[in-house]
Design an enzyme around this catalytic site. Structure first.
Site, short mmCIF file in Angstrom:
data_model
loop_
_atom_site.label_atom_id
_atom_site.label_comp_id
_atom_site.label_asym_id
_atom_site.label_seq_id
_atom_site.Cartn_x
_atom_site.Cartn_y
_atom_site.Cartn_z
N ARG A 65 0.83 -1.21 0.00
CA ARG A 65 0.00 0.00 0.00
C ARG A 65 0.86 1.26 0.00
O ARG A 65 1.85 1.35 0.71
CB ARG A 65 -0.90 0.00 1.25
CG ARG A 65 -1.81 1.21 1.33
CD ARG A 65 -2.95 0.99 2.28
NE ARG A 65 -2.58 1.11 3.68
CZ ARG A 65 -3.45 1.05 4.69
NH1 ARG A 65 -4.73 0.84 4.45
NH2 ARG A 65 -3.04 1.15 5.93
N ARG A 77 3.00 4.26 4.51
CA ARG A 77 2.79 4.64 5.90
C ARG A 77 3.82 3.91 6.75
O ARG A 77 4.14 2.76 6.49
CB ARG A 77 1.38 4.20 6.33
CG ARG A 77 0.35 5.29 6.23
CD ARG A 77 -1.05 4.79 6.43
NE ARG A 77 -1.27 4.05 7.67
CZ ARG A 77 -2.46 3.60 8.07
NH1 ARG A 77 -3.53 3.81 7.33
NH2 ARG A 77 -2.59 2.94 9.18
N ARG A 113 0.20 -5.27 14.15
CA ARG A 113 -1.18 -4.76 14.07
C ARG A 113 -2.16 -5.91 13.94
O ARG A 113 -3.25 -5.88 14.51
CB ARG A 113 -1.31 -3.80 12.87
CG ARG A 113 -0.60 -2.46 13.10
CD ARG A 113 -0.35 -1.72 11.81
NE ARG A 113 -1.55 -1.21 11.19
CZ ARG A 113 -1.63 -0.85 9.90
NH1 ARG A 113 -0.57 -0.96 9.12
NH2 ARG A 113 -2.75 -0.39 9.41
#
Ligand code: AMP
Length: 215
Positions: free
Chosen positions: A127, A160, A171
């Site tokens: 991403r 990110r 996460r």
């Protein structure tokens, strides 16, 4: 329309939220976005949250609860809202329940976007997020310009900090331990809809819309 989007990181909550919010004219409330803005602006909350977010852990429940309470108190949230990334723990769900009870505003549905762990890792590690508007892109995506500039606003695309593989694994662990139990919690309250998050954005959007039509 008062809705929660649940699901692991990378399930497409942000992308689908944008489509739903456009369609129903309700604000998209993402605690992740609120925290990233606070970190960028170096507010007191941002300073406290910076290291926690970078490591993939959760900020304290009371902090997340206060951010959401403040956001929900604004005028545009009176006609409804979509929560993305909140609640993430049972305690946060209880905080939200208290807020909504006081407002006499029951939820319409809690939609869980389900995605297997291996898909999460693949999606998140590829991403690239627009630094200007936050729109996600993927390095393997066929979208022209996906590895160059944002297809929506032309902004610069960056990874990110918490989309690096070791942080993604963290996460995911946090998700399974602390957030996944919320599905059963909301199922007991008759609110849960589970939607398969695999496939293209449009495929998932259609599944989501038909799940919402039942409500
Ligand atoms: P997201 O953009 O939803 O993936 O959130 C990015 C990060 O912000 C998470 O990994 C957490 O560190 C933090 N965060 C976002 N929402 C919450 C929440 N409801 N409770 C605690 N931490 C959160």
């Amino acid at each position: 329309m008062r809705l929660i989007l649940l699901g692991p990181p990378g399930a497409g909550k942000g992308t689908q939220a944008t489509a739903i919010c456009d369609r129903f004219g309700v604000p998209h409330i993402s605690t992740g976005d609120i925290l990233r803005d606070a970190i960028g602006a170096e507010t007191p909350v941002g300073v406290r949250a910076k290291e926690i977010v970078a490591s993939g852990r959760l900020v304290p429940d009371e902090m997340a609860g206060e951010l959401v309470a403040e956001r929900l108190s604004r005028e545009d949230a009176r006609k409804g809202f979509l929560l993305d990334g909140f609640p993430r723990t049972i305690r946060q769900a209880q905080i939200l329940e208290t807020i909504l009870k006081a407002r006499r505003e029951p939820l319409r549905a809690v939609v869980k976007l389900a995605l297997p762990d291996e898909d999460v890792v693949r999606r998140l590690s590829g991403r690239r997020t627009c630094v200007r508007c936050g729109m996600p892109h993927h390095v393997e995506s066929a979208t022209p310009g996906a590895v160059g500039a944002c297809v929506s606003c032309g902004g610069e695309l960056r990874q990110r900090e918490d989309d690096q593989e070791d942080v993604i694994r963290n996460r995911l662990r946090v998700y399974h331990e602390q957030t996944a139990p919320l599905a059963a919690w909301y199922a007991e309250r008759g609110l849960l809809e589970e939607v398969d998050g695999r496939g293209t954005m449009d495929e998932v959007r259609r599944r989501l819309e038909s799940a919402l039509e039942q409500r």
